[in-house]
Design an enzyme around this catalytic site. Structure first.
Site, PDB file in Angstrom:
ATOM      1  N   ARG A  88       0.763  -0.997  -0.100  1.00  0.00           N
ATOM      2  CA  ARG A  88       0.091  -0.160   0.298  1.00  0.00           C
ATOM      3  C   ARG A  88       0.996   1.380  -0.217  1.00  0.00           C
ATOM      4  O   ARG A  88       1.716   1.245   0.854  1.00  0.00           O
ATOM      5  CB  ARG A  88      -1.530   0.170   1.668  1.00  0.00           C
ATOM      6  CG  ARG A  88      -2.021   1.103   1.233  1.00  0.00           C
ATOM      7  CD  ARG A  88      -2.461   1.461   2.935  1.00  0.00           C
ATOM      8  NE  ARG A  88      -3.249   2.612   2.983  1.00  0.00           N
ATOM      9  CZ  ARG A  88      -2.882   3.170   4.494  1.00  0.00           C
ATOM     10  NH1 ARG A  88      -3.127   2.962   4.791  1.00  0.00           N
ATOM     11  NH2 ARG A  88      -3.105   4.657   3.654  1.00  0.00           N
ATOM     12  N   HIS A 133      -2.638  11.251   1.100  1.00  0.00           N
ATOM     13  CA  HIS A 133      -2.571  10.739   2.550  1.00  0.00           C
ATOM     14  C   HIS A 133      -1.483  12.414   2.985  1.00  0.00           C
ATOM     15  O   HIS A 133      -0.435  11.910   2.883  1.00  0.00           O
ATOM     16  CB  HIS A 133      -1.462   9.776   2.115  1.00  0.00           C
ATOM     17  CG  HIS A 133      -1.489   8.353   3.805  1.00  0.00           C
ATOM     18  ND1 HIS A 133      -0.905   7.666   3.711  1.00  0.00           N
ATOM     19  CD2 HIS A 133      -0.580   9.535   5.055  1.00  0.00           C
ATOM     20  CE1 HIS A 133      -1.023   6.957   4.727  1.00  0.00           C
ATOM     21  NE2 HIS A 133      -0.504   7.976   6.069  1.00  0.00           N
ATOM     22  N   GLU A 178      -7.066   8.338   6.896  1.00  0.00           N
ATOM     23  CA  GLU A 178      -7.790   9.171   7.915  1.00  0.00           C
ATOM     24  C   GLU A 178      -7.968  10.600   8.156  1.00  0.00           C
ATOM     25  O   GLU A 178      -7.231  11.234   8.394  1.00  0.00           O
ATOM     26  CB  GLU A 178      -6.486   8.620   9.017  1.00  0.00           C
ATOM     27  CG  GLU A 178      -6.220   7.506   9.020  1.00  0.00           C
ATOM     28  CD  GLU A 178      -4.384   6.689  10.189  1.00  0.00           C
ATOM     29  OE1 GLU A 178      -3.829   8.607  10.425  1.00  0.00           O
ATOM     30  OE2 GLU A 178      -3.787   6.350  10.525  1.00  0.00           O
ATOM     31  N   ASN A 317      -7.616   1.450  10.543  1.00  0.00           N
ATOM     32  CA  ASN A 317      -6.138   2.015  10.701  1.00  0.00           C
ATOM     33  C   ASN A 317      -6.373   2.026  12.023  1.00  0.00           C
ATOM     34  O   ASN A 317      -7.207   2.562  13.133  1.00  0.00           O
ATOM     35  CB  ASN A 317      -5.540   2.765  10.558  1.00  0.00           C
ATOM     36  CG  ASN A 317      -5.472   3.839   9.149  1.00  0.00           C
ATOM     37  OD1 ASN A 317      -5.840   2.452   8.337  1.00  0.00           O
ATOM     38  ND2 ASN A 317      -4.669   4.731   8.868  1.00  0.00           N
ATOM     39  N   TYR A 319      -3.989   1.307  15.792  1.00  0.00           N
ATOM     40  CA  TYR A 319      -2.584   1.663  16.624  1.00  0.00           C
ATOM     41  C   TYR A 319      -3.262   1.428  17.899  1.00  0.00           C
ATOM     42  O   TYR A 319      -2.247   0.392  18.904  1.00  0.00           O
ATOM     43  CB  TYR A 319      -1.928   2.673  16.718  1.00  0.00           C
ATOM     44  CG  TYR A 319      -1.952   2.896  15.384  1.00  0.00           C
ATOM     45  CD1 TYR A 319      -0.226   2.425  14.746  1.00  0.00           C
ATOM     46  CD2 TYR A 319      -2.068   3.422  13.913  1.00  0.00           C
ATOM     47  CE1 TYR A 319       0.225   2.689  13.684  1.00  0.00           C
ATOM     48  CE2 TYR A 319      -1.531   3.285  13.072  1.00  0.00           C
ATOM     49  CZ  TYR A 319      -0.188   3.031  12.457  1.00  0.00           C
ATOM     50  OH  TYR A 319       0.113   3.134  11.276  1.00  0.00           O
ATOM     51  N   GLU A 388      -3.936  -0.263   8.390  1.00  0.00           N
ATOM     52  CA  GLU A 388      -2.487   0.517   9.085  1.00  0.00           C
ATOM     53  C   GLU A 388      -2.621  -0.525  10.175  1.00  0.00           C
ATOM     54  O   GLU A 388      -3.671  -0.663  11.180  1.00  0.00           O
ATOM     55  CB  GLU A 388      -2.635   1.363   9.263  1.00  0.00           C
ATOM     56  CG  GLU A 388      -1.722   1.972   7.701  1.00  0.00           C
ATOM     57  CD  GLU A 388      -1.770   3.616   8.188  1.00  0.00           C
ATOM     58  OE1 GLU A 388      -1.104   4.021   9.294  1.00  0.00           O
ATOM     59  OE2 GLU A 388      -1.190   3.962   7.097  1.00  0.00           O
TER      60      GLU A 388
HETATM   61  C1  BGP Z   1      -1.304   6.600  11.494  1.00  0.00           C
HETATM   62  C2  BGP Z   1      -0.800   7.249   9.379  1.00  0.00           C
HETATM   63  C3  BGP Z   1       0.809   7.044   8.976  1.00  0.00           C
HETATM   64  C4  BGP Z   1       1.653   6.968  10.188  1.00  0.00           C
HETATM   65  C5  BGP Z   1       1.486   6.348  11.514  1.00  0.00           C
HETATM   66  C6  BGP Z   1       1.913   7.229  12.615  1.00  0.00           C
HETATM   67  O1  BGP Z   1      -1.695   7.613  11.836  1.00  0.00           O
HETATM   68  O2  BGP Z   1      -1.654   6.693   8.655  1.00  0.00           O
HETATM   69  O3  BGP Z   1       1.417   7.780   8.320  1.00  0.00           O
HETATM   70  O4  BGP Z   1       2.228   8.082  10.541  1.00  0.00           O
HETATM   71  O5  BGP Z   1      -0.052   7.263  12.046  1.00  0.00           O
HETATM   72  O6  BGP Z   1       1.324   8.194  13.216  1.00  0.00           O
HETATM   73  P1  BGP Z   1       2.446   9.307  13.622  1.00  0.00           P
HETATM   74  O7  BGP Z   1       3.677   9.409  12.446  1.00  0.00           O
HETATM   75  O8  BGP Z   1       2.244  10.389  14.130  1.00  0.00           O
HETATM   76  O9  BGP Z   1       3.747   8.157  15.054  1.00  0.00           O
END
Ligand code: BGP
Length: 481
Positions: A88, A133, A178, A317, A319, A388
């Protein structure tokens, strides 16, 4: 958490369903470099990083980044070694269309993505493209960017150009990565490019225009390209899983989830439009604040119908997770978990049992499964592609056991969601293939399963332990090997 572990142990086979795909992701500004080669015009990230080094932790920019513009063949070879099913990446709008508008298509820009796509396909890797993006052409920002309603048309023309050029070979498209960050962080808080802090107003204008832009792109794909190419179009939303701190916080937690769903509800819900709870809440607040009308712009019935149902999958996505409690937050985000939401008057915190990672990244793997269950409850039995998921460290360590653990624990939750909850999850994506320019963290935050030496002019890439782990999972199509 304990019950999730018990369940995990009970699941006899930790095998992924046939056809389940594994990939890894990057984004144009974060890896390409070559910010001013040929006829490429500056994006808002070029401008933001050059003009506001104090807003980037290490004062750096993506001028060179991983230099993937020149080293894309190395990236393809790495993806092949890992056995990735798909890669991707995103198109830099101002590299493809230097005017921002579709009257001029850059020959160099279009050749670059053409080569990358062909290189991937020749190596048996499916290209998955994100159209946006975050790196908007500066020329369009100068005209108001995502607050100018014309942008929906500019985006449609850009999307059509990309579909025309690459639609014969690219079968999975994301319009947006996002929206919450594009609108909330950029126009509400102003912490990222273009850095416009317009609390309570800018974000909402942006999201309305973005929804219309997405729908336009989806609909032209549907009408003009799907009949011959038969691909899929969606977008990907970043969800933080919210849990109440005490039973009293239940209502605010659901409101926080709904607020984050303003980026999904107009497209994915049966009714379309804003989540009713948010519509009601913002209207009431706006009145209390003396506004003559709601700060949340309204959709016409025609717009609601135009946006509703414009998806072929739900991109997720994920995290991290947060606990929600009442209080006065110190940040200004309505829904992104820096500290809380002044809009609702809540604070976000971690839970002592969750594993603290670097910066904002607290690891709570069950949050992924819970978030997917919440989405299915809201939007029905929907295809979910995890686009992600990943873990960062401040140090460029090679033997990255904490990242390996993060991946294993989250993949386990994906399996549970498939096997126990019956959720239709078809893809999983590691963020990121490479260490890269992590926006306001510059090069201080390492998300790569492959490390990049940013002191080396050749940007040497070296796979980490997590890359070997991920390659083994992919090869075995299982967490057991
Ligand atoms: C997501 C984004 C990515 C990447 C990742 C890490 O939100 O889609 O592009 O950057 O997060 O986040 P960060 O760089 O804010 O720590």
């Amino acid at each position: 958490f304990i019950s999730a572990v018990v369940l995990a142990v009970c699941v006899a086979e930790r095998k992924f369903p046939p056809g389940f795909k594994f990939g890894a992701a990057t984004a144009s500004y974060q890896v390409e470099g070559a910010w001013n080669v040929s006829d490429k015009s500056p994006s808002i990230w070029d401008t933001f990083a050059h003009e506001n080094p104090e807003k980037i932790i290490d004062g750096s920019s993506g001028d060179v980044a991983c230099d993937s513009y020149h080293l894309w063949e190395t990236d393809v070879a790495l993806a092949k070694d890992l056995g990735l099913h798909f890669y991707r990446f995103s198109i830099s709008w101002s590299r493809l269309l230097p005017n921002g508008l579709a009257n001029v298509v850059s020959e160099d820009g279009s050749r670059y993505y053409n080569n990358l796509i062909d290189g991937l396909l020749e190596n048996g890797i499916e290209p998955v493209i994100t159209l946006f993006h975050w790196d908007l052409p500066q020329k369009l920002q100068d005209l108001g960017g995502w607050t100018n309603p014309e942008i929906a048309i500019w985006f449609e023309d850009y999307a059509r150009t990309a579909f025309e050029l690459y639609g014969d070979r690219v079968k999975t498209w994301l319009t947006f990565n996002e929206p919450i960050i594009i609108c909330d962080a950029a126009y509400e808080k102003g912490t990222i490019a273009p850095g416009i802090a317009s609390p309570g107003i800018g974000n909402f204008i942006c999201v309305k225009n973005l929804m219309l832009a997405h729908a336009r792109a989806y609909r032209i794909y549907d009408k003009e390209f799907r009949p011959k190419y038969n691909g899929k179009v969606g977008l990907t939303n970043n969800h933080v899983w919210y849990e109440p701190n005490t039973p009293d916080d239940e209502e605010n937690t659901e409101l926080a989830r709904d607020l984050a769903a303003i980026y999904a509800h107009p497209i994915y819900s049966k009714s379309g439009g804003w989540p009713p709870s948010v519509e009601e809440f913002i209207a009431k607040k706006s009145k209390e604040e003396g506004y003559p009308r709601s700060r949340l712009p309204s959709f016409t019935q025609e717009e609601i119908e135009f946006i509703r149902g414009t998806y072929d999958y739900y991109g997720l996505n994920y995290y991290t997770s947060r606990k929600v409690s009442s209080g006065v937050p110190t940040g200004s985000s309505i829904s992104w978990p820096s500290s809380g939401s002044p809009e609702i008057g809540i604070v976000f915190s971690s839970d002592p049992s969750w594993t603290a990672g670097y910066a904002w990244l607290v690891s709570y793997p069950p949050g992924l499964r819970k978030q997917m269950n919440w989405l299915v409850k809201q939007y029905g039995d929907i295809e979910i592609q995890i686009l992600e998921n990943g873990y960062s460290t401040p140090e460029p360590i090679m033997y990255d056991t904490s990242r390996v653990k993060y991946y294993e624990d989250h993949l386990e939750q994906v399996l549970l969601a498939i096997q126990e909850d019956g959720i239709n999850i078809t893809a999983y994506t590691a963020w990121s293939l490479l260490d890269n320019y992590e926006w306001t963290s510059g090069y201080t935050s390492r998300f790569g399963i492959v490390s990049v030496d940013f002191t080396d002019p050749m940007r040497k890439r070296t796979p980490r332990a997590s890359a070997y782990y991920y390659a083994t999972v992919i090869k075995n199509h299982s967490l057991d090997f």
